[in-house]
Design a protein around this motif. Sequence first.
Motif, PDB file in Angstrom:
ATOM      1  N   TYR A 190      48.598  81.155  44.053  1.00 54.52           N
ATOM      2  CA  TYR A 190      48.005  80.301  45.087  1.00 54.52           C
ATOM      3  C   TYR A 190      46.516  80.602  45.237  1.00 54.52           C
ATOM      4  N   GLU A 191      46.168  81.881  45.257  1.00 50.64           N
ATOM      5  CA  GLU A 191      44.751  82.268  45.373  1.00 50.64           C
ATOM      6  C   GLU A 191      43.960  81.764  44.166  1.00 50.64           C
ATOM      7  N   PHE A 192      44.566  81.823  42.996  1.00 50.93           N
ATOM      8  CA  PHE A 192      43.907  81.343  41.778  1.00 50.93           C
ATOM      9  C   PHE A 192      43.722  79.827  41.824  1.00 50.93           C
ATOM     10  N   ALA A 193      44.756  79.117  42.296  1.00 53.22           N
ATOM     11  CA  ALA A 193      44.698  77.649  42.363  1.00 53.22           C
ATOM     12  C   ALA A 193      43.675  77.157  43.378  1.00 53.22           C
ATOM     13  N   ALA A 194      43.331  78.010  44.346  1.00 60.53           N
ATOM     14  CA  ALA A 194      42.371  77.630  45.388  1.00 60.53           C
ATOM     15  C   ALA A 194      40.923  77.685  44.920  1.00 60.53           C
ATOM     16  N   LYS A 195      40.703  78.128  43.680  1.00 63.81           N
ATOM     17  CA  LYS A 195      39.333  78.188  43.157  1.00 63.81           C
ATOM     18  C   LYS A 195      38.729  76.791  43.063  1.00 63.81           C
ATOM     19  N   ASP A 196      37.428  76.694  43.271  1.00 61.56           N
ATOM     20  CA  ASP A 196      36.723  75.406  43.287  1.00 61.56           C
ATOM     21  C   ASP A 196      36.868  74.633  41.987  1.00 61.56           C
ATOM     22  N   ARG A 197      36.966  75.347  40.863  1.00 63.29           N
ATOM     23  CA  ARG A 197      36.970  74.665  39.558  1.00 63.29           C
ATOM     24  C   ARG A 197      38.198  73.788  39.335  1.00 63.29           C
ATOM     25  N   PHE A 198      39.264  74.020  40.121  1.00 72.92           N
ATOM     26  CA  PHE A 198      40.466  73.203  39.969  1.00 72.92           C
ATOM     27  C   PHE A 198      40.431  71.951  40.845  1.00 72.92           C
ATOM     28  N   ASN A 199      39.519  71.949  41.810  1.00 74.84           N
ATOM     29  CA  ASN A 199      39.308  70.771  42.655  1.00 74.84           C
ATOM     30  C   ASN A 199      40.605  70.279  43.313  1.00 74.84           C
ATOM     31  N   LEU A 200      41.399  71.228  43.813  1.00 77.92           N
ATOM     32  CA  LEU A 200      42.629  70.885  44.526  1.00 77.92           C
ATOM     33  C   LEU A 200      42.365  70.880  46.032  1.00 77.92           C
ATOM     34  N   SER A 201      43.198  70.175  46.750  1.00 81.44           N
ATOM     35  CA  SER A 201      42.999  70.065  48.199  1.00 81.44           C
ATOM     36  C   SER A 201      43.587  71.262  48.942  1.00 81.44           C
ATOM     37  N   ILE A 202      43.326  72.455  48.423  1.00 86.23           N
ATOM     38  CA  ILE A 202      43.742  73.680  49.102  1.00 86.23           C
ATOM     39  C   ILE A 202      42.540  74.618  49.181  1.00 86.23           C
ATOM     40  N   SER A 203      42.470  75.377  50.232  1.00 90.33           N
ATOM     41  CA  SER A 203      41.360  76.324  50.390  1.00 90.33           C
ATOM     42  C   SER A 203      41.827  77.520  51.201  1.00 90.33           C
ATOM     43  N   ILE A 204      41.135  78.628  51.030  1.00 92.27           N
ATOM     44  CA  ILE A 204      41.432  79.851  51.783  1.00 92.27           C
ATOM     45  C   ILE A 204      40.145  80.281  52.474  1.00 92.27           C
ATOM     46  N   LYS A 205      40.097  80.135  53.770  1.00 95.35           N
ATOM     47  CA  LYS A 205      38.874  80.452  54.521  1.00 95.35           C
ATOM     48  C   LYS A 205      38.664  81.958  54.650  1.00 95.35           C
ATOM     49  N   ASN A 206      39.728  82.658  55.007  1.00 93.03           N
ATOM     50  CA  ASN A 206      39.660  84.110  55.151  1.00 93.03           C
ATOM     51  C   ASN A 206      40.802  84.704  54.345  1.00 93.03           C
ATOM     52  N   ILE A 207      40.474  85.215  53.161  1.00 95.66           N
ATOM     53  CA  ILE A 207      41.520  85.643  52.228  1.00 95.66           C
ATOM     54  C   ILE A 207      42.342  86.819  52.761  1.00 95.66           C
ATOM     55  N   ASP A 208      41.699  87.746  53.494  1.00 93.87           N
ATOM     56  CA  ASP A 208      42.430  88.902  54.027  1.00 93.87           C
ATOM     57  C   ASP A 208      43.432  88.480  55.102  1.00 93.87           C
ATOM     58  N   LEU A 209      43.005  87.582  55.982  1.00 96.53           N
ATOM     59  CA  LEU A 209      43.898  87.073  57.024  1.00 96.53           C
ATOM     60  C   LEU A 209      45.012  86.233  56.412  1.00 96.53           C
ATOM     61  N   PHE A 210      44.677  85.480  55.375  1.00 93.91           N
ATOM     62  CA  PHE A 210      45.673  84.664  54.676  1.00 93.91           C
ATOM     63  C   PHE A 210      46.771  85.545  54.075  1.00 93.91           C
ATOM     64  N   ARG A 211      46.362  86.667  53.488  1.00 93.93           N
ATOM     65  CA  ARG A 211      47.337  87.570  52.872  1.00 93.93           C
ATOM     66  C   ARG A 211      48.266  88.183  53.909  1.00 93.93           C
ATOM     67  N   ILE A 212      47.732  88.498  55.070  1.00 90.61           N
ATOM     68  CA  ILE A 212      48.565  89.042  56.150  1.00 90.61           C
ATOM     69  C   ILE A 212      49.615  88.012  56.563  1.00 90.61           C
ATOM     70  N   LYS A 213      49.186  86.771  56.773  1.00 91.01           N
ATOM     71  CA  LYS A 213      50.112  85.699  57.153  1.00 91.01           C
ATOM     72  C   LYS A 213      51.174  85.491  56.079  1.00 91.01           C
ATOM     73  N   TYR A 214      50.731  85.574  54.815  1.00 86.88           N
ATOM     74  CA  TYR A 214      51.672  85.385  53.710  1.00 86.88           C
ATOM     75  C   TYR A 214      52.765  86.448  53.739  1.00 86.88           C
ATOM     76  N   TYR A 215      52.371  87.719  53.907  1.00 81.97           N
ATOM     77  CA  TYR A 215      53.367  88.795  53.869  1.00 81.97           C
ATOM     78  C   TYR A 215      54.241  88.825  55.121  1.00 81.97           C
ATOM     79  N   ILE A 216      53.759  88.302  56.228  1.00 84.99           N
ATOM     80  CA  ILE A 216      54.612  88.139  57.406  1.00 84.99           C
ATOM     81  C   ILE A 216      55.716  87.131  57.092  1.00 84.99           C
ATOM     82  N   MET A 217      55.319  85.999  56.494  1.00 91.42           N
ATOM     83  CA  MET A 217      56.309  84.978  56.124  1.00 91.42           C
ATOM     84  C   MET A 217      57.248  85.499  55.043  1.00 91.42           C
TER      85      MET A 217
END
Length: 261
Positions: A190-217
């Motif tokens: 998911y983090e790899f797919a969020a890179k700008d070069r893939f031009n997908l409609s996904i983004s990660i604003k704060n990667i550290d906070l995102f990882r915490i939320k991910y591991y909670i889920m």
Amino acid sequence: MIMFKYYIPLIYTYKTRYNSILRFLSFLFFTCLPSFYIVIINNEINTQLIISYIVTFIVMYSLYECGYLFNDIVTINFEKNPTLRIEQKYIKISSKHLENMLTVRLAIVVLGCFWLYQFTINIKEFCITLLLLFITYSLHNFYRDRTNIVTMFLLVFFKNFLLVIPFITINKFLEAGIVIIITIAALRTYEFAAKDRFNLSISIKNIDLFRIKYYIMATMFIGIFTIVSCFDKRYIILIIIFLIYRSCTYLILQFMNLRKN
């Protein structure tokens, strides 16, 4: 003399991908923790087990470094804006050593497989997955589009799954595979797919906070999965370790930012 140190497995990875002890140790932690945890909860810990795990890791990464070397020395010649892992002045020198560096690593792979054949199980499955890893990395180097998202997922999965194959019975493959996907493969992809070069409609604003939320889920998912099935309860501990690590990293970074301000 500079190039000869790259004949040793992992030295090339260290110098071109991490180049600091702290970052390299972090790499080892995240690469080894999921697989090693799976191995130790399914086996009796002894010296032979530890040595065999280290051999498995060296075999896997020796083959993986073949991909690194080919990508950094050959593939870059066909890219418009390549990422140079080696200084420009050393690329021509490296190309002269490429065949020998690949040969040394492949020899280590073969010798390592002989060791694993003597002291572990599932050597046929291990070799097949090793081949799949090599093919996947070749495809990953060949394509430079959204196909890389799929190949990235497979690379992360195969790298981690290879490290457990010689130590668990086949009937535990599915369970181990699910754990590897949840703990590292899905997040990394998911983090790899969020890179700008893939031009997908996904983004990660704060990667550290995102990882915490991910591991909670992930903790909640594994918890529910354990309740409704015969999934090993001990795998929850692995997810919690990642959650604690990511939470501590986030808090430390927040504290450091507050001190700067």
